[in-house]
Scaffold this motif. Structure first.
Motif, PDB file in Angstrom:
ATOM      1  N   LEU A   3       0.817  -1.201   0.000  1.00 60.81           N
ATOM      2  CA  LEU A   3       0.000   0.000   0.000  1.00 60.81           C
ATOM      3  C   LEU A   3       0.859   1.262   0.000  1.00 60.81           C
ATOM      4  O   LEU A   3       0.493   2.270  -0.615  1.00 60.81           O
ATOM      5  CB  LEU A   3      -0.935  -0.010   1.213  1.00 60.81           C
ATOM      6  N   ASP A   4       2.008   1.208   0.636  1.00 57.05           N
ATOM      7  CA  ASP A   4       2.885   2.377   0.709  1.00 57.05           C
ATOM      8  C   ASP A   4       3.324   2.850  -0.673  1.00 57.05           C
ATOM      9  O   ASP A   4       3.389   4.057  -0.928  1.00 57.05           O
ATOM     10  CB  ASP A   4       4.123   2.067   1.549  1.00 57.05           C
ATOM     11  N   LEU A   7       0.355   4.571  -2.435  1.00 53.39           N
ATOM     12  CA  LEU A   7       0.095   5.888  -1.854  1.00 53.39           C
ATOM     13  C   LEU A   7       1.195   6.884  -2.214  1.00 53.39           C
ATOM     14  O   LEU A   7       0.921   8.074  -2.422  1.00 53.39           O
ATOM     15  CB  LEU A   7      -0.050   5.776  -0.343  1.00 53.39           C
ATOM     16  N   ASN A  44      -5.719   6.788  -4.794  1.00 52.96           N
ATOM     17  CA  ASN A  44      -5.694   6.535  -3.350  1.00 52.96           C
ATOM     18  C   ASN A  44      -6.988   5.872  -2.879  1.00 52.96           C
ATOM     19  O   ASN A  44      -6.949   4.966  -2.044  1.00 52.96           O
ATOM     20  CB  ASN A  44      -5.453   7.833  -2.586  1.00 52.96           C
ATOM     21  N   ALA A  47      -6.842   2.274  -3.986  1.00 53.71           N
ATOM     22  CA  ALA A  47      -5.811   1.547  -3.242  1.00 53.71           C
ATOM     23  C   ALA A  47      -6.322   1.155  -1.859  1.00 53.71           C
ATOM     24  O   ALA A  47      -6.141   0.013  -1.426  1.00 53.71           O
ATOM     25  CB  ALA A  47      -4.553   2.400  -3.120  1.00 53.71           C
ATOM     26  N   PHE A  48      -6.957   2.082  -1.166  1.00 55.98           N
ATOM     27  CA  PHE A  48      -7.506   1.754   0.158  1.00 55.98           C
ATOM     28  C   PHE A  48      -8.637   0.743   0.049  1.00 55.98           C
ATOM     29  O   PHE A  48      -8.763  -0.143   0.891  1.00 55.98           O
ATOM     30  CB  PHE A  48      -7.994   3.010   0.868  1.00 55.98           C
ATOM     31  N   PHE A  51      -7.509  -3.035  -0.460  1.00 49.59           N
ATOM     32  CA  PHE A  51      -6.912  -3.763   0.649  1.00 49.59           C
ATOM     33  C   PHE A  51      -7.945  -4.258   1.648  1.00 49.59           C
ATOM     34  O   PHE A  51      -7.620  -4.986   2.567  1.00 49.59           O
ATOM     35  CB  PHE A  51      -5.851  -2.904   1.345  1.00 49.59           C
TER      36      PHE A  51
END
Length: 100
Positions: A3-4, A7, A44, A47-48, A51
């Protein structure tokens, strides 16, 4: 992919769009920078959302953001065309009159 990294890519795209909006004087380039910032926000959100397998709110909200961005691009470009017809330029520094 962690995830890093996603982001960080979103932050880079947002900063690049902000840089374009702040530094460019052409109205079309400013619109492109705004679109880049909206796409970074979409990245973003997705992406969130990816997960958490049960949550689809990020993906649904990104669809709304894409719809608003498309409408903003259409309206923004039509305004730029009208301003260009009147002032014969798309340079934002030279457009300082409002027709009353």
């Amino acid at each position: 992919m962690p995830l890093d990294y996603i982001l960080a890519l979103g932050a880079f795209l947002f900063c690049a769009g902000l840089f374009v909006v702040i530094t460019r004087k052409n109205a079309i380039m400013v619109l492109i920078g705004i679109e880049l910032m909206l796409n970074a926000a979409n990245l973003n959100l997705i992406a969130f959302s990816s997960f958490d397998t049960q949550a689809l709110q990020g993906q649904v909200f990104s669809i709304f953001v894409i719809t608003v961005a498309a409408a903003e691009a259409a309206v923004g470009l039509s305004i730029v065309v009208k301003v260009y017809k009147y002032f014969q330029t798309a340079d934002l520094d030279k457009i300082n009159d409002l027709k009353g």
